[in-house]
Design a protein around this motif. Structure first.
Motif, short mmCIF file in Angstrom:
data_model
loop_
_atom_site.label_atom_id
_atom_site.label_comp_id
_atom_site.label_asym_id
_atom_site.label_seq_id
_atom_site.Cartn_x
_atom_site.Cartn_y
_atom_site.Cartn_z
N VAL A 220 -7.25 1.75 -14.54
CA VAL A 220 -8.42 1.07 -14.13
C VAL A 220 -9.02 2.19 -12.98
CG1 VAL A 220 -7.90 -1.39 -14.03
CG2 VAL A 220 -6.92 -0.03 -12.16
N LEU A 221 -8.03 3.05 -12.66
CA LEU A 221 -8.59 4.12 -11.54
C LEU A 221 -8.56 5.35 -12.21
CD1 LEU A 221 -5.99 5.59 -11.50
CD2 LEU A 221 -5.43 4.29 -9.21
N THR A 222 -8.49 5.62 -13.46
CA THR A 222 -8.48 7.00 -14.13
C THR A 222 -9.80 7.74 -14.25
OG1 THR A 222 -6.92 6.20 -15.85
CG2 THR A 222 -8.34 7.96 -16.46
N MET B 267 0.68 -1.20 -0.07
CA MET B 267 -0.13 -0.07 -0.03
C MET B 267 1.01 1.20 0.04
SD MET B 267 -2.75 -1.77 0.43
CE MET B 267 -2.40 -3.55 -0.02
N LEU B 268 0.14 2.40 -0.34
CA LEU B 268 1.15 3.56 -0.21
C LEU B 268 1.72 3.87 1.12
CD1 LEU B 268 -0.95 6.27 -2.37
CD2 LEU B 268 1.05 5.20 -3.11
N SER B 269 0.96 3.34 2.07
CA SER B 269 1.54 3.65 3.54
C SER B 269 2.64 2.90 3.91
CB SER B 269 0.54 3.37 4.60
OG SER B 269 -0.18 2.15 4.19
N ASN C 270 2.15 -2.42 -6.09
CA ASN C 270 1.62 -1.39 -5.00
C ASN C 270 0.25 -1.21 -5.29
OD1 ASN C 270 2.69 0.19 -3.27
ND2 ASN C 270 2.77 2.18 -4.34
N LEU C 271 -0.85 -1.24 -4.50
CA LEU C 271 -2.16 -0.91 -4.44
C LEU C 271 -2.41 0.67 -4.96
CD1 LEU C 271 -4.92 -2.71 -4.78
CD2 LEU C 271 -5.26 -1.63 -2.42
N ALA C 272 -1.82 0.99 -6.14
CA ALA C 272 -1.95 2.63 -6.51
C ALA C 272 -1.19 2.79 -7.57
CB ALA C 272 -1.33 3.59 -5.44
N VAL C 273 -1.73 4.04 -8.50
CA VAL C 273 -1.18 4.31 -9.64
C VAL C 273 0.35 4.98 -9.45
CG1 VAL C 273 -2.29 6.54 -10.00
CG2 VAL C 273 -1.22 5.47 -11.73
N GLY C 274 0.23 5.74 -8.36
CA GLY C 274 1.60 6.73 -7.69
C GLY C 274 2.42 5.47 -7.16
N TYR C 275 3.57 5.71 -7.04
CA TYR C 275 4.66 4.82 -6.50
C TYR C 275 5.60 5.45 -5.54
CZ TYR C 275 6.13 5.51 -11.41
OH TYR C 275 6.26 5.99 -12.44
N ALA D 265 -3.39 14.85 -5.96
CA ALA D 265 -2.24 14.11 -6.33
C ALA D 265 -1.59 13.63 -5.03
CB ALA D 265 -1.41 14.93 -7.21
N ARG D 266 -0.69 14.36 -4.46
CA ARG D 266 0.09 13.99 -3.37
C ARG D 266 0.22 15.33 -2.47
NH1 ARG D 266 -1.17 9.67 -4.43
NH2 ARG D 266 0.13 7.98 -5.00
N GLY D 267 0.17 15.34 -1.24
CA GLY D 267 0.16 16.56 -0.31
C GLY D 267 1.46 17.14 -0.59
N HIS E 26 -8.25 11.07 1.20
CA HIS E 26 -7.57 10.39 0.30
C HIS E 26 -8.35 9.40 -0.38
CE1 HIS E 26 -3.31 9.23 -1.63
NE2 HIS E 26 -4.15 9.12 -2.37
N ILE E 27 -9.52 9.87 -0.95
CA ILE E 27 -10.64 8.80 -1.64
C ILE E 27 -10.44 8.95 -3.23
CG2 ILE E 27 -11.82 8.57 0.47
CD1 ILE E 27 -13.81 10.65 -0.77
N GLY E 28 -9.35 9.28 -3.67
CA GLY E 28 -9.55 9.45 -5.27
C GLY E 28 -9.82 8.36 -5.95
N SER E 29 -9.31 7.20 -5.55
CA SER E 29 -9.88 5.84 -6.31
C SER E 29 -10.90 4.93 -5.60
CB SER E 29 -8.53 5.03 -6.72
OG SER E 29 -8.00 4.71 -5.47
N ALA E 30 -11.38 5.58 -4.64
CA ALA E 30 -12.13 4.71 -3.67
C ALA E 30 -13.53 4.60 -4.09
CB ALA E 30 -12.07 5.31 -2.20
N ALA F 98 -10.97 -3.79 -8.98
CA ALA F 98 -10.04 -3.67 -10.18
C ALA F 98 -8.65 -3.56 -9.99
CB ALA F 98 -10.78 -2.63 -11.26
N MET F 99 -8.35 -2.73 -8.95
CA MET F 99 -6.96 -2.31 -8.65
C MET F 99 -6.17 -3.54 -7.93
SD MET F 99 -7.50 1.58 -7.26
CE MET F 99 -5.79 1.84 -6.46
N MET F 100 -6.99 -4.15 -7.12
CA MET F 100 -6.51 -5.43 -6.28
C MET F 100 -6.42 -6.45 -7.30
SD MET F 100 -8.89 -5.38 -2.75
CE MET F 100 -10.30 -4.62 -2.95
C1 8YV Z 1 -5.65 5.71 -3.98
C2 8YV Z 1 -3.55 7.08 -5.00
O1 8YV Z 1 -6.76 6.35 -3.54
O2 8YV Z 1 -3.55 5.38 -6.80
C3 8YV Z 1 -2.74 6.29 -6.32
O3 8YV Z 1 -1.63 6.76 -6.42
O4 8YV Z 1 -3.38 8.13 -4.60
C4 8YV Z 1 -5.14 6.48 -4.90
O5 8YV Z 1 -5.61 6.01 -6.03
C5 8YV Z 1 -4.84 4.98 -2.73
O6 8YV Z 1 -3.80 5.85 -2.61
C6 8YV Z 1 -4.87 3.61 -2.94
O7 8YV Z 1 -3.55 3.07 -2.39
#
Ligand code: 8YV
Length: 329
Positions: free
Chosen positions: A102-104, A55-57, A76-81, A239-241, A288-292, A299-301
């Motif tokens: 999938v999260l666009t 996860m991002l965390s 990584n479960l996110a588009v960002g890394y 995007a990111r803080g 932080h619910i952009g893709s939620a 689909a992300m999982m």
């Molecule tokens: C998520 C995100 O909401 O994909 C990313 O980079 O920031 C968001 O999609 C979330 O952080 C899932 O991990």
């Protein structure tokens, strides 16, 4: 001992997803849904793991790469890394996969929702009615700012930027964008206009930040940038803080340099409940619910699982960040 590969998942995921992983691997999982895996446990599990689903965390750095003697892939479960040191992962020959595409649309929906919320004072209005403060009517009662015919400035014209531009065009907005590389094909296809970063922030009524966090974009929204914005304009960040100097944003909001902000992301997440942003009427803060959405997170999982499966079978993954690792094999 099992001959199957071992995958460690750093947050509780639905049974259906784990069952799918279990068809080709042994799976370990941090069982808590809302708490990140403690560092010591992540390190211990990494020692045994062929793959990590992160996860991002989770901070993925050299200590992890050194511990992961068998580690081949991190999904990584996110588009960002920005939580992963990609350069080092590549050096260690570890593939890093992410979840683009999938999260666009879901993320663009959220970005546009924030724009509507700040422009039309929706969160403030909901709060007012719920608190029993709707006492009368006056011509300018809860009057916000129009959306249609206003200018949106999109910073970061990737896939989410394009999807956001389509939504904005559907609302009859004028669309400007800034991107590292100018995109003539997108300009032609959508009728959007390129601007330098300073011109974009000066001309826009809604500045929306969609840029990934990199060494180049870290802290790019400074007090000088906010000073260039119209006093009637809004800043939106999905995007990111850390692309924002939060103190500068706070000052710009306090001093009326800008009209308000819609923030889905913060430098420190979860945000401190005492944070001054949360006390400001003209700030809409989301967790932080952009893709939620259920569809998109599922689909992300699934995409993470598929990427892991393909890499472990030595097949081409669907979405890899450091392709050089795969090609080197
Ligand atoms: C998520 C995100 O909401 O994909 C990313 O980079 O920031 C968001 O999609 C979330 O952080 C899932 O991990």
């Amino acid at each position: 001992m099992s001959s199957k590969p071992y995958i460690y998942v750093t947050r509780k995921l639905p049974e259906e997803i784990i069952n799918n992983l279990c068809t080709f691997a042994d799976v370990g999982m941090w069982e808590k849904e809302e708490e990140p895996v403690p560092r010591e446990i992540l390190l211990q599990e990494t020692k045994k793991a062929d793959a990590l689903l992160t996860m991002l965390s989770d901070r993925i750095d050299e200590e992890i790469f050194q511990a992961g003697e068998k580690l081949k892939v991190i999904a990584n479960l996110a588009v960002g890394y920005d939580n992963i040191d990609i350069e080092l992962a590549t050096k260690y020959g570890i593939a890093v996969c992410h979840t683009p595409d999938v999260l666009t649309d879901t993320t663009a929906d959220l970005a546009f929702s924030l724009l509507l919320m700040v422009g039309r004072r929706l969160a403030e209005s909901v709060e007012l009615v719920k608190n029993g403060e709707w006492k009368s009517w006056s011509p300018l009662f809860m009057a916000g700012t129009d959306i249609h015919h206003k200018t949106i400035g999109i910073v970061g014209m990737g896939k989410i930027g394009e999807a956001l531009a389509k939504r904005a065009l559907g609302f009859d907005m004028n669309v400007l964008y800034h991107n590292r590389h100018r995109k003539m094909d997108v300009e032609k296809a959508l009728g959007v206009h390129y601007r330098s970063f300073p011109d974009l922030v000066t001309e826009s009524d809604y500045v929306v930040c969609l840029t990934p966090l990199t060494e180049e974009t870290r802290g790019m929204f400074t007090k000088d940038v906010f000073r260039k914005m119209k006093k009637t304009a809004f800043f939106i960040n999905v995007a990111r803080g850390a692309v924002v100097i939060e103190e500068d944003l706070l000052l710009a909001l306090r001093e009326g340099e800008i009209a308000g902000a819609g923030l889905d992301v913060f430098e420190k997440e979860p945000i401190d409940p005492q944070h001054p942003f949360l006390k400001m009427k003209n700030v809409v803060a989301l967790p932080h619910i952009g893709s939620a959405s259920i569809e998109t997170r599922t689909a992300m999982m699934k995409l993470c699982c598929r990427n892991i499966e393909l890499i472990l079978k030595n097949e081409k993954p669907i979405s890899i960040v450091n392709e050089a690792v795969f090609l080197a094999k």
